[in-house]
Design an enzyme around this catalytic site. Structure first.
Site, short mmCIF file in Angstrom:
data_model
loop_
_atom_site.label_atom_id
_atom_site.label_comp_id
_atom_site.label_asym_id
_atom_site.label_seq_id
_atom_site.Cartn_x
_atom_site.Cartn_y
_atom_site.Cartn_z
N TYR A 153 -36.84 -38.79 -25.61
CA TYR A 153 -38.07 -38.09 -25.99
C TYR A 153 -37.82 -37.16 -27.18
CZ TYR A 153 -42.21 -35.10 -25.46
OH TYR A 153 -43.37 -34.40 -25.67
N SER A 208 -42.94 -31.86 -30.55
CA SER A 208 -42.45 -31.14 -29.38
C SER A 208 -41.39 -30.16 -29.82
CB SER A 208 -41.86 -32.12 -28.35
OG SER A 208 -41.18 -31.41 -27.32
#
Length: 271
Positions: free
Chosen positions: A165, A152
């Protein structure tokens, strides 16, 4: 990619039941690969296998269905090892591994529960470790293979409300790069594709109110949240990420390893 580019190659894709994982599976099948599609939920896997059943591919067991579903929890190390052994016995040697399985628990860092933190790392980081260890060892013994971890852009730029995350993706990214360094002499390439905002169920779960307005807010950015917009003016489709993955596992990327490819429309300004 040409339909024959990955002919005869067996790929394992985690998180294949939806979103980016499903798009990666479609892209690899379109290039001729047989895909061992992995997910915790059997329903989406069966639907994906049925959707792609019409594409004839040539695997070690002859002409057959291009997507073979395997229900698996990547947080379970023993189950991963057993599943990889089963895949190779049924389909042939794995030449490609794509780690897509992931979860997002959004909350301010000081409000994260122990459970949210542990669960996030269990899937996003430990799951990558489990699959890479099981598949990478076999690839190294054969002297060939390609591994891609879908990370990500949050791994490289701080995000409010996404501490667990972002940290889990940063850990998975660096693990994959270290693995690539260790396996390079064995002919195994390891790379990362780091998406930005992509139109998936995970992304839409973050939106509030009208979907169109929420999407536009993501594109425009959020100064209060220290988030820039997307210079290209659109949110990525899962297929955009899948095409980057398909390139990195192909022979066209044969001299690329330990690379982190951002596919985010310029949203991080490649910080």
């Amino acid at each position: 990619m040409q339909q024959s580019e990955l002919a005869g190659t067996v790929a394992m894709v985690t998180g294949a039941g939806q979103g980016i994982g499903a798009a990666v599976t479609r892209a690899l099948v379109a290039a001729g690969a047989v895909v061992a599609a992995v997910d915790r939920n059997p329903g989406p896997l069966a639907a994906l296998a049925d959707e792609l059943a019409g594409a004839s591919v040539h695997g070690s067991d002859g002409v057959g269905r291009p997507v073979r579903p395997y229900v698996l929890d990547v947080t379970d190390a023993a189950a991963v090892e057993a599943a990889v052994s089963l895949m190779e016995s049924q389909l042939g040697p794995l030449g490609i591994l794509v780690n897509v399985a992931g979860i997002l628990r959004a909350a301010p860092a000081v409000e994260l529960s122990d459970e949210d933190w542990v669960d996030t790392f269990a899937v996003n980081t430990n799951g990558v470790f489990h699959t890479c260890r099981a598949v990478g060892r076999r690839m190294a013994e054969r002297g060939t293979g390609a591994i891609v971890t879908v990370g990500s852009n949050a791994a490289g730029v701080p995000r409010t409300g996404m501490a667990a995350y972002a940290a889990s993706k940063a850990a998975a990214t660096m693990f994959t790069r270290c693995l690539g360094l260790e396996l390079a002499r064995s002919g195994v390439r390891c790379n990362i594709v780091s998406p930005g905002s992509t139109d998936t169920d995970m992304q839409r779960a973050l939106w509030q109110g009208d979907a169109g307005a929420a999407e536009q807010r993501v594109i425009d950015g959020d100064p209060a949240g220290y988030r820039v917009g997307i210079p290209l003016g659109r949110i990525a489709a899962p297929a955009d990420i899948a095409e980057a993955v398909a390139f990195l596992v192909s022979d066209r990327a044969r001299h690329i390893t330990m690379h982190d490819l951002y596919v985010d429309g310029g949203a991080t300004l490649r910080a």
